[in-house]
Design an enzyme around this catalytic site. Sequence first.
Site, PDB file in Angstrom:
ATOM      1  CG  ASP A 278      -2.149   0.941   0.968  1.00  0.00           C
ATOM      2  OD1 ASP A 278      -2.140   1.684  -0.033  1.00  0.00           O
ATOM      3  OD2 ASP A 278      -3.075   0.948   1.789  1.00  0.00           O
TER       4      ASP A 278
HETATM    5  C1  BGC Z   1      -5.054   3.372   0.336  1.00  0.00           C
HETATM    6  C2  BGC Z   1      -5.267   2.342  -0.738  1.00  0.00           C
HETATM    7  C3  BGC Z   1      -5.232   2.981  -2.096  1.00  0.00           C
HETATM    8  C4  BGC Z   1      -3.922   3.732  -2.256  1.00  0.00           C
HETATM    9  C5  BGC Z   1      -3.745   4.371  -3.609  1.00  0.00           C
HETATM   10  C6  BGC Z   1      -3.844   4.251   0.061  1.00  0.00           C
HETATM   11  O1  BGC Z   1      -3.781   5.317   0.947  1.00  0.00           O
HETATM   12  O2  BGC Z   1      -4.909   2.720   1.574  1.00  0.00           O
HETATM   13  O3  BGC Z   1      -6.481   1.670  -0.524  1.00  0.00           O
HETATM   14  O4  BGC Z   1      -5.390   2.012  -3.091  1.00  0.00           O
HETATM   15  O5  BGC Z   1      -3.850   4.741  -1.257  1.00  0.00           O
HETATM   16  O6  BGC Z   1      -4.615   5.425  -3.787  1.00  0.00           O
END
Ligand code: BGC
Length: 734
Positions: free
Chosen positions: A291
């Site tokens: 993530d």
């Molecule tokens: C979130 C993810 C997301 C990623 C990209 C992160 O802060 O936890 O779910 O896919 O950002 O936007």
Amino acid sequence: MNDRLWQRAGEILAQMTTEEKIGQTHQLMPSIVGTFDVSFEEMIEMLTDGRITQEEFQKRMASLQRDYHEDDIRAGRVGSIGLDDPKEANRLQRIAREESRLGIPLLFGFDVIHGLRTVFPIPLAEACAFDPALYRRTAEVAAREARAHGISWTMAPMLDLSRDARWGRICESFGEDPYLGAVYAEEKTKGFQGETAAAGCIDAKHVAVCLKHYVGYGAAEGGRDYNTVSIAKSMLHNAYLPPFKRAVELGALTVMSGFHELNGLPCSVNRRLLTDVLKNGYGLEGFIVSDANAVQECIAHGIAEGPEDAAAKCLNAGLDMDMGSGCLPDNLPHALETGRISIETLDNAVRRVLYAKLVLGLFDEPYTPEASAVWCETVDAERRALAREAAEKSIVLLKNDGTLPLKRETRIALTGTLADSPAETMGAWAISGRPSDCVSIKQGLENSGISVQYFPCCAPEGPINEADFAQLADAEADIIVAVVGETSAMSGEASSRADITLPGEQRTFLARLLTLKKPLVVCLMNGRPLAMQWEDEHLPAIVECWQLGVEMGNAVSNVLFGEVEPTGRLTASFPHVTGQCPMYYNHTSTGRPGSRSKFTSRYIDSPLGALYPFGYGLSYTGFAYSDLSVTETETALTVSCTLTNTGARTGTETAQLYMQDVCASIVRPVKELKGFQKVTLAASSCKTLRFTLSKSEMGFYDDEGVYRLEDGEFRIYVGLNSRDCQATNLRVRF
Ligand code: BGC
């Protein structure tokens, strides 16, 4: 596995330099590129001390990011970019294909969570439809729009079992049940990736999924986002892993490791979970991405001494791509030199990324045709019809004293600012949706041609507007429809709440509406279960409308007037009070089940159990179950019962099958969902329902993660919801 493509990935890999290989592990997030660039800091200083204007700053930023991308792409130092901009994607892709040494295409990923332009209900709402085909159809449309917009990889579905309504991201989840979660995972994977994905081919109308957030992110302590998670191994296998397992076994191409710490290790450095379970156990063929910034955050977790340590630990654990932190691209060269990682480990990661790009056909069709991007722009009638169907099926009727359905000649006084906000219909995660495409509740009621007077009166976060209220009090109306709840920003990432009652002055507002002595219907717009004890005691009719996307207003209007029956059933329990969180029906048995007597598992200041439990939802008619019986064969149980429509209207029931393993070698849940079916019955008619429960599904994982089927007593339930059902016991031999 597509062997031909796997072999081709190996052939490409054999031609790559180490720098090019490392590039494939790097996902660039344009929004955070600047923060890692020194000249960006300089520019901030210049902006702060007035040497450049805001406008100049933005221009320079754009060109800085552009140069940064272009040089790195040319040199093969970028594998993927987070982007929703078809023109820019084509421009960057051209550089990758035509100006880089090997022409390896970029993979554009984006959060297409519940639709791109056609915003569908938030996942927690859509889950309430208990409609597997619908889960798949909405994903198909989202995939088609995404691909038409230059995105071939979606950061969805989110498969985090969510049992704590304080956690803001519960809005992105399917709720609290692993059985439903696995059904949801299967349908979303099929819808996004298409039918041929399992054979290693995703066509140009579909996208690769990224199952997230592996694993247990939804169980953050106290419901506080990014917080620590502890889950026993048996619970992990029985409750949290099943949706991931089902989707990976169906060919889900990628997985995102969460940024949280689980049982002592951040997920991105957990070798057992990434390599042993996901890759070697479930057979993930594509890759694992962290993530956002999760690799770097291993330092803050205190599990890595610095960026190189973090990079080496993550790659060695089985992570293949770094989303946005830059730790892998910046530190792998030195980590390789010093032997902290081996070239084989790097190769294994890169081969997986290349394989995913091949499965998506990006080497053959890397660009997005302009016409498809144009198609995506307008939400056409067909997509709208699906969005409306999804929205209607997601609505859950929580309470009704007979006020609903409304009669068409009713004069409505509509109130609450949420009723008139198209943007608020989209929820927290519809980044590419447009408010101008969305129908608010006010607009929806007006569209149906009935008389509506509107008085904003009260916003979720604001005070009551007395002038509006005075006008509302004087209005010539037969009924008040109040729309209250949360703004979109009150759920979603980084939006945990410690008190999940209606925010602001909305409860006082509702109490004052009651003093007007008119029938009152309350529509809720929110991204999580709310603690509704007071509302349930005092309000005559409550409809859970969630955040339903582009067709919200039309769907709500149809349900309020009974043109469409309310058929949604909750997939996350509503507590009486916040202190009951985490609240879920399928908790394990205690030694002292809660009762009226003192020394049992209960609170002395709140009722036991949920206010509105999992599976709950009313209809405009009534349903009753009788004649429950179970027969056993060598491999399955057949559960039969009679379902009767006890009311005066045709209605659709979601019949639910649960079981309890009464005595086992580890403590088991008091109830587990094992099946459901939607049944439409005419007024006063009845039908015999049959469920087949395969014995192979009656087992559980023990504390070693081993699946066990144990002979003994089982309790089988069929009924309206997880609380109100009929039961019978039998002994089962496997
Ligand atoms: C979130 C993810 C997301 C990623 C990209 C992160 O802060 O936890 O779910 O896919 O950002 O936007």
